[in-house]
Motif scaffolding. Structure first.
Motif, PDB file in Angstrom:
ATOM      1  N   SER A 155       0.839  -1.215   0.000  1.00 29.27           N
ATOM      2  CA  SER A 155       0.000   0.000   0.000  1.00 29.27           C
ATOM      3  C   SER A 155       0.862   1.249   0.000  1.00 29.27           C
TER       4      SER A 155
ATOM      5  N   GLY B  93       0.054 -12.104   4.059  1.00 36.19           N
ATOM      6  CA  GLY B  93       0.710 -13.103   3.215  1.00 36.19           C
ATOM      7  C   GLY B  93       0.346 -12.977   1.753  1.00 36.19           C
ATOM      8  N   HIS B  94      -0.075 -11.778   1.340  1.00 36.98           N
ATOM      9  CA  HIS B  94      -0.493 -11.621  -0.050  1.00 36.98           C
ATOM     10  C   HIS B  94       0.723 -11.584  -0.980  1.00 36.98           C
ATOM     11  N   THR B  95       1.711 -10.799  -0.628  1.00 36.66           N
ATOM     12  CA  THR B  95       2.930 -10.725  -1.456  1.00 36.66           C
ATOM     13  C   THR B  95       3.812 -11.928  -1.110  1.00 36.66           C
TER      14      THR B  95
ATOM     15  N   ASP C  64      -3.252   6.310  11.033  1.00 38.68           N
ATOM     16  CA  ASP C  64      -4.644   6.775  11.142  1.00 38.68           C
ATOM     17  C   ASP C  64      -5.480   5.879  12.062  1.00 38.68           C
TER      18      ASP C  64
HETATM   19  N1  LIG Z   1      -6.122   2.031   7.967  1.00 39.30           N
HETATM   20  C1  LIG Z   1      -5.073   1.787   7.195  1.00 39.30           C
HETATM   21  N2  LIG Z   1      -5.009   0.612   6.533  1.00 39.30           N
HETATM   22  C2  LIG Z   1      -3.936   0.375   5.763  1.00 39.30           C
HETATM   23  C3  LIG Z   1      -2.892   1.283   5.646  1.00 39.30           C
HETATM   24  N3  LIG Z   1      -1.966   0.754   4.834  1.00 39.30           N
HETATM   25  C4  LIG Z   1      -2.421  -0.438   4.443  1.00 39.30           C
HETATM   26  N4  LIG Z   1      -3.608  -0.679   4.988  1.00 39.30           N
HETATM   27  C5  LIG Z   1      -4.426  -1.877   4.827  1.00 39.30           C
HETATM   28  O1  LIG Z   1      -3.706  -2.963   5.337  1.00 39.30           O
HETATM   29  C6  LIG Z   1      -3.965  -4.124   4.579  1.00 39.30           C
HETATM   30  C7  LIG Z   1      -2.657  -4.746   4.148  1.00 39.30           C
HETATM   31  O2  LIG Z   1      -2.038  -3.921   3.275  1.00 39.30           O
HETATM   32  P1  LIG Z   1      -0.869  -4.449   2.312  1.00 39.30           P
HETATM   33  O3  LIG Z   1      -0.289  -3.267   1.667  1.00 39.30           O
HETATM   34  O4  LIG Z   1      -1.360  -5.525   1.428  1.00 39.30           O
HETATM   35  O5  LIG Z   1       0.114  -5.056   3.375  1.00 39.30           O
HETATM   36  P2  LIG Z   1       1.492  -5.841   3.057  1.00 39.30           P
HETATM   37  O6  LIG Z   1       2.453  -5.453   4.102  1.00 39.30           O
HETATM   38  O7  LIG Z   1       1.884  -5.691   1.669  1.00 39.30           O
HETATM   39  O8  LIG Z   1       1.020  -7.340   3.343  1.00 39.30           O
HETATM   40  P3  LIG Z   1       1.705  -8.662   2.750  1.00 39.30           P
HETATM   41  O9  LIG Z   1       1.802  -8.503   1.292  1.00 39.30           O
HETATM   42  O10 LIG Z   1       0.765  -9.721   3.128  1.00 39.30           O
HETATM   43  O11 LIG Z   1       3.006  -8.824   3.401  1.00 39.30           O
HETATM   44  C8  LIG Z   1      -4.839  -3.690   3.428  1.00 39.30           C
HETATM   45  O12 LIG Z   1      -6.161  -4.024   3.720  1.00 39.30           O
HETATM   46  C9  LIG Z   1      -4.669  -2.200   3.386  1.00 39.30           C
HETATM   47  O13 LIG Z   1      -5.843  -1.562   2.945  1.00 39.30           O
HETATM   48  C10 LIG Z   1      -2.993   2.517   6.380  1.00 39.30           C
HETATM   49  O14 LIG Z   1      -2.125   3.367   6.343  1.00 39.30           O
HETATM   50  N5  LIG Z   1      -4.097   2.689   7.146  1.00 39.30           N
END
Ligand SMILES: Nc1nc2c(ncn2[C@@H]2O[C@H](COP(=O)(O)OP(=O)(O)OP(=O)(O)O)[C@@H](O)[C@H]2O)c(=O)[nH]1
Ligand SMILES: [Mg+2]
Length: 562
Positions: A323, A342-344, A430
């Motif tokens: 994100s 665990g998506h990535t 947030d």
């Molecule tokens: N409220 C909020 N949610 C967030 C924020 N950043 C990411 N998310 C949420 O967190 C979840 C995981 O986000 P990812 O970006 O897929 O997390 P990641 O670290 O890449 O996860 P993996 O790929 O599984 O390692 C998603 O549902 C996003 O919408 C944020 O700043 N605030």
């Protein structure tokens, strides 16, 4: 039970009474336990006193006929009466009286010819009490048996609940009678100065003791992690940074009042009242470039050649790595995100123009994946951060709500050992109150002050609200911008503001005779000054290898040269 003729005789005479009466009557009576009848009834009986079939019936018939034939009642009546009235006989008779009683009773109850029956019964009884040796013996035996039966009866009675209750009552009444007298209570004289016996004193000593103990416990009890966190006092500079950037949980109305358009994604990552399209809102040119996926690796052998500088994003699963890549470039959906940890699942390389590469790493910790798969990801990430050439910085993402976890510390240790530059980025700011964002930043900064490969300060962002994204862009764009200078071989000194302290660090452990480059980082908002082709901000002097002078904020003098 051994049967003797005398006994049989006597026993078999009893049914004679029932002569002329319904046969089943006698049998029914005989089924009663012999003890309960108060005498020996004779015949074979089972444990319940029930007569066994065939053991007695034939003999009874025989005896009945004998009685009819041999007993001439009129002739013997007087003799038997005399004998029965003798001492021994009376004795035996007295004890054996219950069967007689029983017989008479039954006779009364069932007889059709009361006169005859009563007379015969009388005779039988008298015959039974005849002073015959064997009969005497059996009379005694009967008497003993009766006595035993009576005692058992008595025992039974004594153990019956009613009896017990009655006995208890009687006991109670007895004791009540005894206890009617008013009892004199013993008075204990208390020594008011003796506090040794805590049960006897007036309680003040105990209370004081308890209070002291409670105080001691409260003072010595280890604080819970939560309480420790609540006790953190963030520095004024961190607090002001949090407020200025609207970090932490904010109401929509507050964001709108500050001039941001809440209908846009990541509204706080905007110039207030701007109507520019998405990418043009980005203040750093380098991040305006198109984000393009160009490689993915599940094993280290499939890593692409390290041609351009890389900035990697590491952290636990679901912390918000993917994100953040989208938020930094404002190109939503280029990097796939999911709310499932665990998506990535591989190391994904994204080019940002031709000069820069952003790397999305798989997460570690809890994830919806097999244990061995997760271990493989973790090993791959560790290998990447510790060996990758061209890796300029690792942004270690920490969820603001949960803080650092043991696996984060593991990765930090590894990066410290491999001298990989890393910077802490607090995500999802947030989701918590502004004060807690400041506390978390303060907590992490303090816990990692001794770490040499750590790049201060701790960054705070929210991909959702866009808060802090601009500051992170500024920090990261510098890495790309000053790559050439670093490669010159000159000594780079980073001057960082931590709270109100300036700290000078020698980059890569290189010896410094003079400051060639200094950067003031003011809570994530760097102010860069250029002089003679180098970034120079006087304020820290480096004297030898690894040595530096720490200069206070107020001593810092800005040249103002651009
Ligand atoms: N409220 C909020 N949610 C967030 C924020 N950043 C990411 N998310 C949420 O967190 C979840 C995981 O986000 P990812 O970006 O897929 O997390 P990641 O670290 O890449 O996860 P993996 O790929 O599984 O390692 C998603 O549902 C996003 O919408 C944020 O700043 N605030
Ligand atoms: Mg991801």
């Amino acid at each position: 039970m051994s049967k003797k003729p005398g006994l049989n005789l006597k026993l078999n005479r009893k049914p004679k009474i029932a002569m002329g009466k319904p046969k089943n009557y006698i049998n029914r009576e005989d089924t009663k336990p012999s003890v309960a009848k108060g005498g020996v009834t004779g015949g074979k009986s089972n444990s319940n006193g029930r007569k066994l079939k065939g053991a007695d019936d034939g003999r009874r018939k025989r005896v009945d006929s004998d009685q009819l034939k041999s007993f001439k009642i009129d002739r013997n009546l007087e003799t038997t009466q005399r004998k029965a009235s003798s001492g021994k006989g009376r004795k035996g008779n007295g004890k054996a009286s219950p069967p007689l009683e029983y017989a008479t009773n039954t006779g009364k109850a069932t007889s059709r010819n009361p006169k005859n029956v009563s007379r015969i019964a009388k005779e039988v009884a008298e015959m039974g009490s005849a002073p015959n040796d064997s009969s005497k013996k059996h009379a005694n035996a009967n008497a003993n048996a009766n006595a035993r039966a009576n005692s058992t009866k008595r025992l039974d009675n004594s153990t019956s609940p009613r009896k017990i209750v009655r006995d208890k009552k009687s006991l109670k009444t007895d004791s009540e009678v005894v206890d009617d007298k008013p009892k004199k209570k013993k008075r204990i004289r208390l020594d008011p100065y003796d506090t040794s016996n805590k049960r006897l004193d007036d309680g003040t000593a105990i209370n004081e003791c308890k209070k002291d103990k409670k105080k001691d416990l409260e003072e010595n009890a280890p604080m819970s992690k939560n309480a420790q966190f609540r006790g953190i006092q963030p520095s004024p500079s961190i607090l002001s940074f949090v407020e200025d950037n609207l970090l932490g949980r904010r109401r929509t109305i507050e964001i709108q009042r500050a001039g941001y358009n809440t209908e846009l994604s990541a509204p706080l990552d905007n110039i207030p009242f701007s109507t520019n399209p998405e990418r043009e809102r980005i203040e750093e040119n380098i991040f305006r470039n198109k984000l393009e996926f160009f490689a993915a690796a599940k094993v280290s052998s499939s890593f692409p050649a390290p041609e351009i500088p890389e900035i990697a994003f590491a952290g636990r699963s679901n912390v918000g790595k993917s994100s953040l890549l989208n938020a930094l470039t404002r190109q939503w959906g280029v990097v796939r995100t999911s709310d499932k940890p665990g998506h990535t699942q591989s190391i994904n390389f994204f080019k940002l123009g031709s000069k820069f590469c952003l790397v999305d790493l798989p997460g570690y910790g809890f994830a919806y994946a097999k244990e061995e798969v997760k271990e493989a990801w973790e090993d791959l990430v560790k290998e990447y951060v510790s060996t990758r050439i061209g890796l300029k910085r690792v942004c270690l993402l920490i969820d603001t709500k949960w803080g650092m976890k043991p696996r984060d510390n593991e990765l930090i240790d590894l990066m410290e050992r491999s001298q990989t530059k890393y910077q802490i980025v607090l995500t999802k700011t947030d989701t918590v109150f502004p004060i807690d964002v400041a506390r978390r930043a303060m907590q992490i900064e303090e816990s990692l002050t001794a770490n040499r490969s750590l790049v201060q300060p701790v960054m705070m962002v929210s991909s959702k609200s866009g808060a802090g994204i601009r500051s992170l862009r500024t920090v990261l764009s510098k890495i790309a911008r000053y790559q050439g200078r670093e490669l010159d071989g000159g000594c780079i000194v980073w001057v960082l503001v931590i709270g109100d302290l300036l700290r000078a660090l020698v980059d890569d452990g290189k010896r410094a005779g003079a400051i060639t480059m200094a950067i003031e980082v003011r809570m994530g908002q760097e102010i860069l000054r250029r002089k003679n082709g180098y970034l120079v901000q006087m304020g820290a002097m480096v004297f030898g290898e690894g040595e530096c002078l720490i200069v206070r904020n107020e001593d810092f003098r800005e040249d103002g040269d651009e």
